[in-house]
Scaffold this motif. Sequence first.
Motif, mmCIF file in Angstrom:
data_model
loop_
_atom_site.group_PDB
_atom_site.id
_atom_site.type_symbol
_atom_site.label_atom_id
_atom_site.label_comp_id
_atom_site.label_asym_id
_atom_site.label_seq_id
_atom_site.Cartn_x
_atom_site.Cartn_y
_atom_site.Cartn_z
ATOM 1 N N GLU A 6 50.122 43.135 41.740
ATOM 2 C CA GLU A 6 50.558 43.918 42.899
ATOM 3 C C GLU A 6 49.676 45.154 43.089
ATOM 4 O O GLU A 6 49.320 45.826 42.121
ATOM 5 C CB GLU A 6 52.015 44.350 42.708
ATOM 6 N N HIS A 7 49.353 45.407 44.345
ATOM 7 C CA HIS A 7 48.598 46.602 44.732
ATOM 8 C C HIS A 7 49.500 47.512 45.545
ATOM 9 O O HIS A 7 50.232 47.046 46.427
ATOM 10 C CB HIS A 7 47.384 46.225 45.595
ATOM 11 N N LYS A 29 46.634 34.655 42.428
ATOM 12 C CA LYS A 29 45.309 34.073 42.255
ATOM 13 C C LYS A 29 45.261 33.332 40.932
ATOM 14 O O LYS A 29 45.560 33.907 39.882
ATOM 15 C CB LYS A 29 44.242 35.168 42.295
ATOM 16 N N ARG A 35 50.119 36.561 39.260
ATOM 17 C CA ARG A 35 50.631 37.418 40.324
ATOM 18 C C ARG A 35 50.455 38.887 39.916
ATOM 19 O O ARG A 35 50.877 39.291 38.850
ATOM 20 C CB ARG A 35 52.118 37.114 40.558
ATOM 21 N N GLU A 79 47.381 33.436 47.591
ATOM 22 C CA GLU A 79 48.465 33.925 48.450
ATOM 23 C C GLU A 79 48.375 35.445 48.542
ATOM 24 O O GLU A 79 47.997 36.115 47.574
ATOM 25 C CB GLU A 79 49.845 33.548 47.888
ATOM 26 N N VAL A 80 48.743 35.995 49.708
ATOM 27 C CA VAL A 80 48.828 37.441 49.913
ATOM 28 C C VAL A 80 50.159 37.739 50.585
ATOM 29 O O VAL A 80 50.436 37.227 51.676
ATOM 30 C CB VAL A 80 47.672 37.974 50.777
ATOM 31 N N LEU A 140 42.926 44.579 50.453
ATOM 32 C CA LEU A 140 44.242 44.093 50.059
ATOM 33 C C LEU A 140 44.592 42.788 50.754
ATOM 34 O O LEU A 140 45.451 42.046 50.276
ATOM 35 C CB LEU A 140 45.305 45.145 50.383
ATOM 36 N N HIS A 159 46.958 49.235 41.009
ATOM 37 C CA HIS A 159 47.361 47.826 40.863
ATOM 38 C C HIS A 159 47.947 47.590 39.475
ATOM 39 O O HIS A 159 47.567 48.263 38.509
ATOM 40 C CB HIS A 159 46.197 46.862 41.126
ATOM 41 N N ASN A 163 42.232 35.285 47.707
ATOM 42 C CA ASN A 163 43.442 35.041 46.927
ATOM 43 C C ASN A 163 44.141 33.777 47.407
ATOM 44 O O ASN A 163 44.055 33.409 48.591
ATOM 45 C CB ASN A 163 44.388 36.231 47.071
ATOM 46 N N HIS A 187 49.293 39.843 45.296
ATOM 47 C CA HIS A 187 48.293 38.780 45.302
ATOM 48 C C HIS A 187 48.657 37.722 44.268
ATOM 49 O O HIS A 187 49.112 38.045 43.167
ATOM 50 C CB HIS A 187 46.912 39.324 44.970
ATOM 51 N N LYS A 221 42.276 40.383 51.469
ATOM 52 C CA LYS A 221 41.139 39.476 51.319
ATOM 53 C C LYS A 221 41.598 38.036 51.108
ATOM 54 O O LYS A 221 42.503 37.748 50.315
ATOM 55 C CB LYS A 221 40.237 39.935 50.181
#
Length: 408
Positions: free
Chosen positions: A108-109, A102, A106, A25-26, A18, A63, A23, A100, A20
């Motif tokens: 979500e997890h 990428k 956008r 942005e996290v 989660l 996710h 990406n 995340h 990593k």
Amino acid sequence: MISGAERGKGGDALAKHLLKPENDEVHVLVPRGLGSRDLIGQVRELVALSLGGRTDRPVYHVHADPDPAIVDNDAARARFWALFEAEFNLASQPYCGAVHVKHGRRHEHRVYSLVRPSGAVVDVAWDFLRRERCARVVEFEHGMPSPTPSKHSRAIVSALRQAGRDDVAAWMEASGTTEAPRPVARLSPQERLIETRTGVPLDDLRAAALAAWTASSDGEGFLSALRARGLDLRQGRSGPVVVDRTGTAHLATRLIGAAARRQDGTRIPAAAVKERLAGLTLADHGETNGQDRRAHDRGQVAQAARGGPRDGAGARGNPGGADVAGGAPGAHADGGRPDRSGVEHALSRVVARPAAARLRGRLRLMSPGRNAALADAIEGVRSRRWTWVPGQVDIWGLPITGDRPRLG
């Protein structure tokens, strides 16, 4: 809108996934029902809080990825999670996660605990279909012109009508999704992971296996054709398996059937594959395979699995075929343990130990220094304030709801 889920044991690898850095942005979510300050600690706490449940897969990783056609991504995700938690009755369960970003998208997890305070486990049966139903509602409410194709479209329409959402059901039927051919993914999630791990493209493997099949008319011919293409055929737990260059096994019936279907749309039945291979005597998968095969090719495997010398060599390269150095007669190649020390006898050996020795072992296992995840979870619980109503306790006998005493 696309969603995915996987149920498992949790662990640091999940938290690192989660976080990593690949990406753009996290953004770590504010957790619910957890006291740890970082995501790794939060996942560890989820696992520790789930220890009382009757399951070995207490963690549910989900996710949600809204379609780019949806303008308000945040609102779509919030609506999906509301529907999802209502569908699975997860509104009161602890969770943590991350958002995340990428390539401008956008998603979500979230990682949920499936074990309730009572010890009961949340039912996530048919989760794919149920998550798809939530996603279709989000797509309809956010103005998508048509739903994301799904092989469960007809079942989703039926469930929506039972739930009183005739508007969403009519929108799906008007789009033609219930009449369209069912989409078939190139790879299943498990096959995608295997392809990533081995570096062997599954499409190439399927093509090679199908070519060997069409170039042969019997089992021996098929085996020879496979070996000519750098593959092998072994006996697996569920039937013959094709072994690639990395030693990874692929069920032959599934591999050949999928290859034929992708080539001309006609699947070769599993019964036809089994009939052709029925007369073959195959070595079990795992014998001189994978790592062992490469070591054997280098001449470094000196002893067979049952203690006898392999290829005329003794243990540890002793040409005389002597026993393992320092081992007693009848010792295995696993460090000189006798036959009675097999895994199947481990429990009986533990039970046979003196009571004092069993107590010392239990204390070592329960020591916070031996279980960092449990220690972190306990510290996280102690740092919060709990409410309590006399007579209401959780699965460990601790009060869970009333006055607000501080633990620890």
